[in-house]
Write a protein that holds these residues in place. Structure first.
Motif, PDB file in Angstrom:
ATOM      1  N   ARG A  24       0.812  -1.218   0.000  1.00  0.00           N
ATOM      2  CA  ARG A  24       0.000   0.000   0.000  1.00  0.00           C
ATOM      3  C   ARG A  24       0.850   1.276   0.000  1.00  0.00           C
ATOM      4  N   PHE A  25       1.909   1.271   0.791  1.00  0.00           N
ATOM      5  CA  PHE A  25       2.638   2.539   0.972  1.00  0.00           C
ATOM      6  C   PHE A  25       4.059   2.553   0.383  1.00  0.00           C
ATOM      7  N   LEU A  26       4.706   1.397   0.351  1.00  0.00           N
ATOM      8  CA  LEU A  26       6.128   1.427   0.012  1.00  0.00           C
ATOM      9  C   LEU A  26       6.431   0.974  -1.413  1.00  0.00           C
ATOM     10  N   HIS A  27       5.438   0.416  -2.058  1.00  0.00           N
ATOM     11  CA  HIS A  27       5.684  -0.170  -3.357  1.00  0.00           C
ATOM     12  C   HIS A  27       5.391   0.831  -4.473  1.00  0.00           C
ATOM     13  N   PRO A  28       6.395   1.207  -5.278  1.00  0.00           N
ATOM     14  CA  PRO A  28       6.140   2.225  -6.303  1.00  0.00           C
ATOM     15  C   PRO A  28       5.179   1.741  -7.375  1.00  0.00           C
ATOM     16  N   ARG A  29       5.191   0.431  -7.633  1.00  0.00           N
ATOM     17  CA  ARG A  29       4.276  -0.067  -8.673  1.00  0.00           C
ATOM     18  C   ARG A  29       2.832   0.041  -8.210  1.00  0.00           C
ATOM     19  N   ALA A  30       2.629  -0.108  -6.904  1.00  0.00           N
ATOM     20  CA  ALA A  30       1.254   0.017  -6.397  1.00  0.00           C
ATOM     21  C   ALA A  30       0.758   1.445  -6.644  1.00  0.00           C
ATOM     22  N   ARG A  31       1.651   2.426  -6.383  1.00  0.00           N
ATOM     23  CA  ARG A  31       1.269   3.828  -6.645  1.00  0.00           C
ATOM     24  C   ARG A  31       1.044   4.038  -8.142  1.00  0.00           C
ATOM     25  N   MET A  32       1.944   3.460  -8.904  1.00  0.00           N
ATOM     26  CA  MET A  32       1.904   3.669 -10.350  1.00  0.00           C
ATOM     27  C   MET A  32       0.646   3.083 -10.972  1.00  0.00           C
ATOM     28  N   TRP A  33       0.234   1.909 -10.462  1.00  0.00           N
ATOM     29  CA  TRP A  33      -0.898   1.204 -11.056  1.00  0.00           C
ATOM     30  C   TRP A  33      -2.188   1.386 -10.253  1.00  0.00           C
ATOM     31  N   SER A  34      -2.273   2.476  -9.530  1.00  0.00           N
ATOM     32  CA  SER A  34      -3.512   2.773  -8.787  1.00  0.00           C
ATOM     33  C   SER A  34      -3.991   4.161  -9.176  1.00  0.00           C
ATOM     34  N   ARG A  35      -4.086   4.396 -10.463  1.00  0.00           N
ATOM     35  CA  ARG A  35      -4.527   5.707 -10.932  1.00  0.00           C
ATOM     36  C   ARG A  35      -5.636   5.541 -11.976  1.00  0.00           C
ATOM     37  N   PRO A  36      -6.826   5.096 -11.499  1.00  0.00           N
ATOM     38  CA  PRO A  36      -7.913   4.848 -12.465  1.00  0.00           C
ATOM     39  C   PRO A  36      -8.289   6.089 -13.279  1.00  0.00           C
ATOM     40  N   GLU A  37      -8.148   7.271 -12.650  1.00  0.00           N
ATOM     41  CA  GLU A  37      -8.510   8.497 -13.380  1.00  0.00           C
ATOM     42  C   GLU A  37      -7.636   8.685 -14.619  1.00  0.00           C
ATOM     43  N   LYS A  38      -6.449   8.069 -14.597  1.00  0.00           N
ATOM     44  CA  LYS A  38      -5.563   8.153 -15.772  1.00  0.00           C
ATOM     45  C   LYS A  38      -5.664   6.901 -16.636  1.00  0.00           C
ATOM     46  N   GLY A  39      -6.579   6.016 -16.246  1.00  0.00           N
ATOM     47  CA  GLY A  39      -6.756   4.798 -17.030  1.00  0.00           C
ATOM     48  C   GLY A  39      -5.713   3.731 -16.729  1.00  0.00           C
ATOM     49  N   ILE A  40      -5.227   3.737 -15.479  1.00  0.00           N
ATOM     50  CA  ILE A  40      -4.162   2.787 -15.104  1.00  0.00           C
ATOM     51  C   ILE A  40      -4.559   2.086 -13.801  1.00  0.00           C
ATOM     52  N   ILE A  41      -4.847   0.801 -13.891  1.00  0.00           N
ATOM     53  CA  ILE A  41      -5.162   0.058 -12.656  1.00  0.00           C
ATOM     54  C   ILE A  41      -4.522  -1.328 -12.703  1.00  0.00           C
ATOM     55  N   ALA A  42      -4.430  -1.915 -11.505  1.00  0.00           N
ATOM     56  CA  ALA A  42      -3.936  -3.297 -11.419  1.00  0.00           C
ATOM     57  C   ALA A  42      -4.663  -3.972 -10.258  1.00  0.00           C
ATOM     58  N   GLY A  43      -4.729  -5.263 -10.299  1.00  0.00           N
ATOM     59  CA  GLY A  43      -5.393  -5.956  -9.199  1.00  0.00           C
ATOM     60  C   GLY A  43      -5.438  -7.448  -9.451  1.00  0.00           C
ATOM     61  N   THR A  44      -6.261  -8.115  -8.629  1.00  0.00           N
ATOM     62  CA  THR A  44      -6.344  -9.572  -8.716  1.00  0.00           C
ATOM     63  C   THR A  44      -7.721  -9.967  -9.262  1.00  0.00           C
ATOM     64  N   VAL A  45      -7.703 -10.812 -10.294  1.00  0.00           N
ATOM     65  CA  VAL A  45      -8.963 -11.283 -10.907  1.00  0.00           C
ATOM     66  C   VAL A  45      -9.639 -12.221  -9.915  1.00  0.00           C
ATOM     67  N   PHE A  46     -10.909 -11.944  -9.603  1.00  0.00           N
ATOM     68  CA  PHE A  46     -11.576 -12.903  -8.697  1.00  0.00           C
ATOM     69  C   PHE A  46     -12.774 -13.588  -9.355  1.00  0.00           C
ATOM     70  N   GLU A  47     -13.134 -13.121 -10.548  1.00  0.00           N
ATOM     71  CA  GLU A  47     -14.223 -13.839 -11.251  1.00  0.00           C
ATOM     72  C   GLU A  47     -14.126 -13.530 -12.739  1.00  0.00           C
ATOM     73  N   ILE A  48     -14.152 -14.573 -13.553  1.00  0.00           N
ATOM     74  CA  ILE A  48     -14.170 -14.338 -15.000  1.00  0.00           C
ATOM     75  C   ILE A  48     -15.622 -14.503 -15.435  1.00  0.00           C
ATOM     76  N   ARG A  58      -2.310  -6.119 -14.833  1.00  0.00           N
ATOM     77  CA  ARG A  58      -2.288  -4.656 -15.014  1.00  0.00           C
ATOM     78  C   ARG A  58      -3.199  -4.331 -16.195  1.00  0.00           C
ATOM     79  N   CYS A  59      -3.962  -3.263 -16.051  1.00  0.00           N
ATOM     80  CA  CYS A  59      -4.885  -2.892 -17.128  1.00  0.00           C
ATOM     81  C   CYS A  59      -4.666  -1.432 -17.528  1.00  0.00           C
ATOM     82  N   LEU A  60      -4.640  -1.203 -18.840  1.00  0.00           N
ATOM     83  CA  LEU A  60      -4.589   0.166 -19.358  1.00  0.00           C
ATOM     84  C   LEU A  60      -5.876   0.414 -20.142  1.00  0.00           C
ATOM     85  N   GLY A  61      -6.500   1.544 -19.888  1.00  0.00           N
ATOM     86  CA  GLY A  61      -7.758   1.837 -20.580  1.00  0.00           C
ATOM     87  C   GLY A  61      -8.365   3.086 -20.021  1.00  0.00           C
ATOM     88  N   ARG A  62      -9.651   2.961 -19.590  1.00  0.00           N
ATOM     89  CA  ARG A  62     -10.309   4.145 -19.027  1.00  0.00           C
ATOM     90  C   ARG A  62     -11.480   3.697 -18.159  1.00  0.00           C
TER      91      ARG A  62
END
Lengths: 194, 253
Positions: free
Chosen positions: B149-173, B211-215
């Motif tokens: 949550r706080f120390l990982h730069p990739r978490a910061r980098m990939w937690s910006r949905p407003e810029k179309g950048i998110i990451a996470g864990t798939v829990f249902e297809i 990791r997902c790129l989009g909007r």
């Protein structure tokens, strides 16, 4: 009683581990030199220097197994003395008495020659002038001058005693000589350049 | 006290206080402890360096550049500050330890500093090549929530949905064009794709981190143009690369 006086420092260290009394020979061998060294690098009084010296010898005895025989014993004991002086630094008061008589004239001449200074060697005032300048100097410069010219240590020994690389010692010594001349000039000490 | 009785006084004091020489092993143990601590610091510094290399050599920069992110912005956000500080701290401690070994005084501070940094860098490349950097990062990400949550730069980098950048864990297809994902800030999303997910191998599956790129198209819906696995492929720098190159020419193979 065996003739311990003829033994080398290392032999005396070994014998001390078997017989505590032998340590007294090492003390006698070094007490004069170390007392002068303490007085030269610190601003303490004679009685304070003697107290420090007693602590030094007790530490030396306690840590005698840490002595590395690849180094001269004299370097090791000078290093311990310096450490003890530093740890006592705050307790020490300004020097209340002069120690000009502790500088031999041949040493004064060596120092003068190294610093390109011509002096009236017979005068006690000259020796006092040297001490006055030394006393006013930053301790890091004073201690290299003291070790080199008053204790007559070589670069390797100075490096071990001061725990600094030899290159740093050479640099410090050059700066110290320059600073000595400047300080002497600032203090109006009459030292005539050759 | 005069010089002549100093010797007697010292010996009397030694006897009175029952002072004895400390045993030799005590000094040897102390020396060994200083060396061991210094070597341990170098190894930990090397591990920190391997995580830094891993974080800087992943494909985030390429992916985010494609998404229109400025290179400087990406680099500033991607720098693993925590690991850089950790590396610096252990380099300083290793340096301090070396200077306090028996012969450490003989070397100039810059010489020791350069040597320590060089050794840490070599160890860092080695540990990175054998996968230690990635393993440390993954284990900490999975087991230590604060790190993620706080120390990982990739978490910061990939937690910006407003810029179309998110990451996470798939829990249902849900179907071939959408899946549900919990992002790194524990928010649930429905991720929609216009065409079947273009990412095998490995196939998208439940429990996978991506990791997902989009909007964002709604408060909880995200339209993805590109989906990538969270773990970047390891790109060996030196040791493993040499080994990989040598194997085909090895007459034993």
């Amino acid at each position: 009683m065996p003739d311990w006086q003829t033994k080398t420092d290392i032999e005396l260290v070994r014998l001390t581990l078997q017989n505590q009394e032998v340590f007294g020979v090492l003390i006698k061998r070094y007490e004069g030199k170390l007392k002068r060294y303490i007085l030269r690098i610190s601003n303490c009084r004679t009685d304070e220097a003697e107290d420090i010296l007693q602590e030094v010898f007790i530490k030396v005895y306690e840590h005698i197994n840490a002595f590395d025989q690849r180094q001269p014993f004299s370097s090791w004991i000078y290093r311990i003395t310096r450490n003890e002086v530093i740890s006592n630094h705050r307790k020490l008061r300004a020097r209340a008495e002069g120690h000009a008589e502790m500088i031999r004239e041949d040493i004064v001449q060596a120092l003068a020659s190294e610093l390109d200074i011509k002096m009236e060697l017979q005068k006690k005032e000259t020796r006092e002038a040297i001490l006055k300048v030394l006393d006013s100097m930053d301790v890091k410069y004073r201690e290299v001058l003291v070790l080199k010219y008053l204790e007559e240590k070589d670069y390797k020994e100075m490096s071990f005693i001061l725990k600094k690389p030899m290159g740093t010692i050479a640099t410090l010594l050059n700066r110290a000589k320059k600073r000595f001349r400047e300080q002497a000039k600032e203090m109006g000490v009459e030292l005539t350049h050759i | 006290m005069t010089d002549s009785n100093l010797s007697r006084n010292v010996l009397d004091e030694i006897k009175k206080k029952h002072i004895t020489p400390k045993p030799r092993w005590e000094f040897l143990l102390k020396d060994s402890a200083v060396w061991t601590a210094g070597i341990a610091c170098l190894i930990i510094g090397g591990l920190a360096a391997s995580v830094i290399i891993y974080m800087l050599r992943n494909d985030d920069l390429d992916a985010l550049s494609e998404a229109g992110e400025g290179t400087v912005d990406v680099i500033l956000i991607a720098l693993p500050y925590f690991w850089i500080l950790t590396l610096a701290a252990f380099i300083l401690i290793a340096h301090y330890n070396f200077k306090h070994t028996k012969g450490g005084y003989r070397y100039r501070i810059p010489t020791v500093a350069v040597a320590v940094v060089f050794i840490s860098a070599v160890l860092g490349v080695f540990f990175y090549d054998i996968g230690a950097g990635r393993a440390i990062d993954l284990v900490l990400s999975d087991k230590v929530p604060t790190y993620q949550r706080f120390l990982h730069p990739r978490a910061r980098m990939w937690s910006r949905p407003e810029k179309g950048i998110i990451a996470g864990t798939v829990f249902e297809i849900t179907d071939s064009l959408s899946f549900r994902m919990r992002d790194l800030r524990d928010k649930d999303w429905i991720v929609l794709t216009r065409r079947p997910v273009p990412m095998p191998p490995p196939l998208l599956q439940q429990g996978m981190k991506v990791r997902c790129l989009g909007r964002p198209v709604e408060a909880n819906a995200f339209e993805a143009d590109l989906i990538l696995p969270w773990e970047s492929p390891l790109k060996p720098i030196f040791f493993m690369r040499i080994m990989n190159e040598r194997i085909p020419n090895d007459p034993a193979y």
